[in-house]
Motif scaffolding. Structure first.
Motif, PDB file in Angstrom:
ATOM      1  N   ASP A 247       0.818  -1.215   0.000  1.00  0.00           N
ATOM      2  CA  ASP A 247       0.000   0.000   0.000  1.00  0.00           C
ATOM      3  C   ASP A 247       0.853   1.267   0.000  1.00  0.00           C
ATOM      4  OD1 ASP A 247      -2.352  -1.412  -0.066  1.00  0.00           O
ATOM      5  OD2 ASP A 247      -2.760  -1.253   2.091  1.00  0.00           O
ATOM      6  N   ARG A 248       2.117   1.148   0.423  1.00  0.00           N
ATOM      7  CA  ARG A 248       3.026   2.301   0.455  1.00  0.00           C
ATOM      8  C   ARG A 248       3.730   2.519  -0.887  1.00  0.00           C
ATOM      9  NH1 ARG A 248       3.929   3.902   5.739  1.00  0.00           N
ATOM     10  NH2 ARG A 248       5.935   4.851   5.229  1.00  0.00           N
ATOM     11  N   ASN A 249       3.362   1.690  -1.862  1.00  0.00           N
ATOM     12  CA  ASN A 249       3.909   1.806  -3.219  1.00  0.00           C
ATOM     13  C   ASN A 249       5.444   1.802  -3.224  1.00  0.00           C
ATOM     14  OD1 ASN A 249       3.700   1.986  -6.006  1.00  0.00           O
ATOM     15  ND2 ASN A 249       3.773   4.237  -5.991  1.00  0.00           N
ATOM     16  N   PRO A 250       6.047   0.719  -2.735  1.00  0.00           N
ATOM     17  CA  PRO A 250       7.508   0.658  -2.669  1.00  0.00           C
ATOM     18  C   PRO A 250       8.131   0.588  -4.058  1.00  0.00           C
ATOM     19  CG  PRO A 250       6.560  -1.478  -2.200  1.00  0.00           C
ATOM     20  CD  PRO A 250       5.409  -0.529  -2.284  1.00  0.00           C
ATOM     21  N   SER A 251       9.412   0.934  -4.136  1.00  0.00           N
ATOM     22  CA  SER A 251      10.122   0.898  -5.412  1.00  0.00           C
ATOM     23  C   SER A 251      10.318  -0.538  -5.869  1.00  0.00           C
ATOM     24  CB  SER A 251      11.491   1.576  -5.270  1.00  0.00           C
ATOM     25  OG  SER A 251      12.327   0.810  -4.410  1.00  0.00           O
ATOM     26  N   GLN A 252      10.516  -0.717  -7.180  1.00  0.00           N
ATOM     27  CA  GLN A 252      10.798  -2.050  -7.706  1.00  0.00           C
ATOM     28  C   GLN A 252      12.106  -2.582  -7.130  1.00  0.00           C
ATOM     29  OE1 GLN A 252       8.668  -3.870  -9.769  1.00  0.00           O
ATOM     30  NE2 GLN A 252      10.046  -5.519  -9.203  1.00  0.00           N
ATOM     31  N   GLU A 253      13.040  -1.678  -6.898  1.00  0.00           N
ATOM     32  CA  GLU A 253      14.335  -2.066  -6.316  1.00  0.00           C
ATOM     33  C   GLU A 253      14.139  -2.692  -4.936  1.00  0.00           C
ATOM     34  OE1 GLU A 253      18.717  -0.094  -5.288  1.00  0.00           O
ATOM     35  OE2 GLU A 253      17.018   1.196  -5.799  1.00  0.00           O
ATOM     36  N   ALA A 254      13.258  -2.084  -4.116  1.00  0.00           N
ATOM     37  CA  ALA A 254      12.991  -2.624  -2.775  1.00  0.00           C
ATOM     38  C   ALA A 254      12.282  -3.962  -2.870  1.00  0.00           C
ATOM     39  CB  ALA A 254      12.151  -1.637  -1.965  1.00  0.00           C
ATOM     40  N   ARG A 255      11.328  -4.075  -3.804  1.00  0.00           N
ATOM     41  CA  ARG A 255      10.612  -5.339  -4.002  1.00  0.00           C
ATOM     42  C   ARG A 255      11.583  -6.447  -4.397  1.00  0.00           C
ATOM     43  NH1 ARG A 255       4.898  -4.640  -5.997  1.00  0.00           N
ATOM     44  NH2 ARG A 255       4.310  -2.480  -5.706  1.00  0.00           N
ATOM     45  N   ASP A 256      12.480  -6.143  -5.334  1.00  0.00           N
ATOM     46  CA  ASP A 256      13.437  -7.141  -5.803  1.00  0.00           C
ATOM     47  C   ASP A 256      14.408  -7.546  -4.700  1.00  0.00           C
ATOM     48  OD1 ASP A 256      12.227  -6.942  -8.254  1.00  0.00           O
ATOM     49  OD2 ASP A 256      13.796  -5.722  -9.179  1.00  0.00           O
ATOM     50  N   SER A 257      14.841  -6.563  -3.919  1.00  0.00           N
ATOM     51  CA  SER A 257      15.785  -6.830  -2.830  1.00  0.00           C
ATOM     52  C   SER A 257      15.167  -7.758  -1.788  1.00  0.00           C
ATOM     53  CB  SER A 257      16.199  -5.504  -2.175  1.00  0.00           C
ATOM     54  OG  SER A 257      16.987  -5.738  -1.035  1.00  0.00           O
ATOM     55  N   ILE A 258      13.917  -7.487  -1.408  1.00  0.00           N
ATOM     56  CA  ILE A 258      13.225  -8.327  -0.432  1.00  0.00           C
ATOM     57  C   ILE A 258      12.950  -9.705  -1.024  1.00  0.00           C
ATOM     58  CG2 ILE A 258      11.019  -8.624   0.780  1.00  0.00           C
ATOM     59  CD1 ILE A 258      11.028  -5.558   1.185  1.00  0.00           C
ATOM     60  N   GLY A 259      12.528  -9.737  -2.287  1.00  0.00           N
ATOM     61  CA  GLY A 259      12.272 -11.008  -2.953  1.00  0.00           C
ATOM     62  C   GLY A 259      13.515 -11.879  -3.006  1.00  0.00           C
ATOM     63  N   GLN A 260      14.659 -11.268  -3.330  1.00  0.00           N
ATOM     64  CA  GLN A 260      15.919 -12.022  -3.385  1.00  0.00           C
ATOM     65  C   GLN A 260      16.308 -12.541  -2.008  1.00  0.00           C
ATOM     66  OE1 GLN A 260      17.814 -12.383  -6.550  1.00  0.00           O
ATOM     67  NE2 GLN A 260      18.316 -14.122  -5.230  1.00  0.00           N
ATOM     68  N   ALA A 261      16.121 -11.701  -0.989  1.00  0.00           N
ATOM     69  CA  ALA A 261      16.452 -12.122   0.379  1.00  0.00           C
ATOM     70  C   ALA A 261      15.604 -13.323   0.799  1.00  0.00           C
ATOM     71  CB  ALA A 261      16.239 -10.956   1.348  1.00  0.00           C
ATOM     72  N   LEU A 262      14.313 -13.291   0.458  1.00  0.00           N
ATOM     73  CA  LEU A 262      13.437 -14.415   0.800  1.00  0.00           C
ATOM     74  C   LEU A 262      13.843 -15.675   0.046  1.00  0.00           C
ATOM     75  CD1 LEU A 262       9.907 -12.737   0.933  1.00  0.00           C
ATOM     76  CD2 LEU A 262      11.056 -13.943   2.802  1.00  0.00           C
ATOM     77  N   TRP A 263      14.110 -15.541  -1.251  1.00  0.00           N
ATOM     78  CA  TRP A 263      14.528 -16.689  -2.052  1.00  0.00           C
ATOM     79  C   TRP A 263      15.801 -17.315  -1.470  1.00  0.00           C
ATOM     80  CZ3 TRP A 263      12.503 -19.622  -5.874  1.00  0.00           C
ATOM     81  CH2 TRP A 263      13.369 -20.469  -6.573  1.00  0.00           C
ATOM     82  N   ASP A 264      16.792 -16.468  -1.175  1.00  0.00           N
ATOM     83  CA  ASP A 264      18.060 -16.958  -0.632  1.00  0.00           C
ATOM     84  C   ASP A 264      17.870 -17.601   0.732  1.00  0.00           C
ATOM     85  OD1 ASP A 264      19.245 -15.929  -2.905  1.00  0.00           O
ATOM     86  OD2 ASP A 264      20.075 -14.154  -1.920  1.00  0.00           O
ATOM     87  N   PHE A 265      17.021 -17.011   1.554  1.00  0.00           N
ATOM     88  CA  PHE A 265      16.734 -17.526   2.891  1.00  0.00           C
ATOM     89  C   PHE A 265      16.190 -18.952   2.811  1.00  0.00           C
ATOM     90  CE2 PHE A 265      13.286 -17.519   6.320  1.00  0.00           C
ATOM     91  CZ  PHE A 265      14.141 -17.835   7.367  1.00  0.00           C
ATOM     92  N   TYR A 266      15.226 -19.160   1.929  1.00  0.00           N
ATOM     93  CA  TYR A 266      14.615 -20.487   1.833  1.00  0.00           C
ATOM     94  C   TYR A 266      15.525 -21.497   1.158  1.00  0.00           C
ATOM     95  CZ  TYR A 266      10.326 -19.201   4.049  1.00  0.00           C
ATOM     96  OH  TYR A 266       9.417 -18.828   5.006  1.00  0.00           O
TER      97      TYR A 266
END
Length: 440
Positions: A247-266
């Protein structure tokens, strides 16, 4: 949200709540078919919405394993009508909280002191309330703390709750009882572990330390001296749950960074530790606009047996699966096909599973994957819906899939779902996974 002053803990009282809810659901069906006689164009959406509301209200007040099953079902978007998915998803972080006296009673019983005696400040109003416990904000040593408190009677009611909720799950999901018998045993074991807060504290500290090297992940520090078998105290993490974050309309860069962190974590957990945080719903993550993500709640950890692990990830190797004999061996080892299957059934189910595997393992076969590709997920959901409605699948006399696949599949499904919501672009190559196994 209105607080609860008590939770039914007796088997008879809890069972009676389910009986009452069953009668409400029956009335909803009667109302639906009466309306349909008058207007044949009426869809089942109103029926689903009424049933979801009545069932959720009962589960959210009972708390515990009954509500946890609803939470699990809410993640499996291909299994439930939308009304159930959306209503049950509230169990991830917004069930009715316990009243102050029940909270204080839990502290006195398990730590021998009231919250005001243990902390410099303690907010008696819960910050969020989920299926097994609720979280309060506190302060001590100049630090902001999160205090997780387990609901009364949760641990003692797991077995009886699952017996009661099973008919609801069979009716809602449409799964055969033979499947439920096979998997409910696995669910029962995991739920009993989740009610053991001493075990969760130990696992939280261990897994956090083992995964501390992964970039952009943030873990809380835990405080054993302020924890018990029904209370866990940890650092308060800042951030937003998934919906709030988006809802805070985050940047694509932030989305990708979090997505990568989750992928790597799992991937690190699954491939290096052979155990995994198997509760990847949005309520267990706090996302930040700087591209970092807080991770907590290690109550549900699935340990992955070596034989299952080897065969499961052979499914991502397209070259091996081209060998029909080898593929049959893998499918048999994973209990996707059975020794009792006729040749016709082997061919039929092998074909179904192969198509599903090709879709679900696609990210593993590419250097980078765009989880924002809506057509990819639409294809998966459409195929799951197709499988759900296949007579051969619904009437299968055997449960297909190892019990170990239940939580591992759930983990990847939950991960994919979050990455899809984030519309994250993630490096998913084999080289990336290998680098996770051998951190520098």
């Amino acid at each position: 949200m209105k607080e609860q002053t008590n939770i039914p803990t007796g088997k008879v009282e809890r069972a009676s709540r389910f009986v009452t809810t069953g009668l409400k659901v029956g009335t909803n069906y009667l109302k639906h078919y009466t309306k349909k006689l008058i207007d044949p164009s009426i869809s089942r959406e109103e029926l689903h919405a009424d049933n979801a509301e009545d069932i959720y209200d009962t589960l959210s007040n009972l708390k515990g394993s009954a509500l946890k099953v609803a939470q699990m079902l809410s993640m499996d978007k291909g299994m439930l009508p939308k009304a159930y998915t959306e209503r049950f998803a509230m169990s991830q972080y917004s069930a009715p909280p316990l009243s102050g006296p029940l909270v204080i009673n839990t502290f006195v019983k398990t730590l021998g002191k009231t919250p005001s005696q243990l902390y410099d400040k303690f907010d008696m109003q819960a910050s969020n309330a989920a299926s097994i416990g609720q979280v309060h904000k506190a302060e001590k040593w100049g630090k902001s703390l999160a205090v997780k408190i387990q609901y009364p009677g949760v641990a003692n009611s797991v077995k009886s709750d699952l017996r009661i909720v099973k008919p609801f799950a069979i009716r809602i999901v449409g799964m055969n009882e033979v499947d439920m018998d096979k998997y409910f045993e696995e669910i029962e074991g995991k739920l009993l572990e989740e009610t053991d807060y001493k075990l969760e504290l130990q696992r939280s500290m261990e897994v956090s330390a083992q995964c501390a090297h992964i970039e952009n992940l943030v873990f809380p520090h835990y405080y054993p001296e302020l924890s018990s078998d029904r209370i866990i105290t940890m650092d308060w993490l800042k951030g937003f749950h998934l919906k709030e974050f988006l809802d805070r309309n985050p940047s694509q860069e932030a989305r990708d960074s979090i997505g990568q962190a989750l992928w790597d974590f799992y991937q690190f957990q699954v491939h290096a530790l052979k155990k995994v945080h198997a509760d990847p719903h949005p309520g267990n993550f706090l996302m930040r606009e700087d591209g970092t993500i807080g991770v907590f709640d290690f109550g549900c950890i699935k340990e992955i047996p070596e034989e299952f692990y080897v065969n499961y990830f052979l499914l991502t190797n397209k070259e091996i699966l081209k060998d029909e004999v080898r593929r049959k061996e893998i499918y048999t080892a994973l209990e996707m096909i059975h020794p009792s299957d006729t040749e016709k059934e082997v061919v039929f189910f092998s074909g179904l599973f192969q198509q599903m595997i090709d879709m679900l393992t696609l990210p593993f076969t590419q250097e980078e994957f765009n989880f924002g590709n809506e057509s990819y997920f639409a294809e998966i959901y459409a195929y799951m819906d197709y499988l759900y409605n296949l007579k051969e699948v619904r009437e299968s006399k055997v449960a297909r899939g190892s019990r170990h696949s239940l939580y591992v599949n759930r983990t990847y499904f939950g991960l994919y779902s979050i990455l899809s919501e984030l519309k994250a672009k993630v490096i998913t190559s084999e080289a990336r996974i290998k680098s996770m196994m051998h951190p520098a």
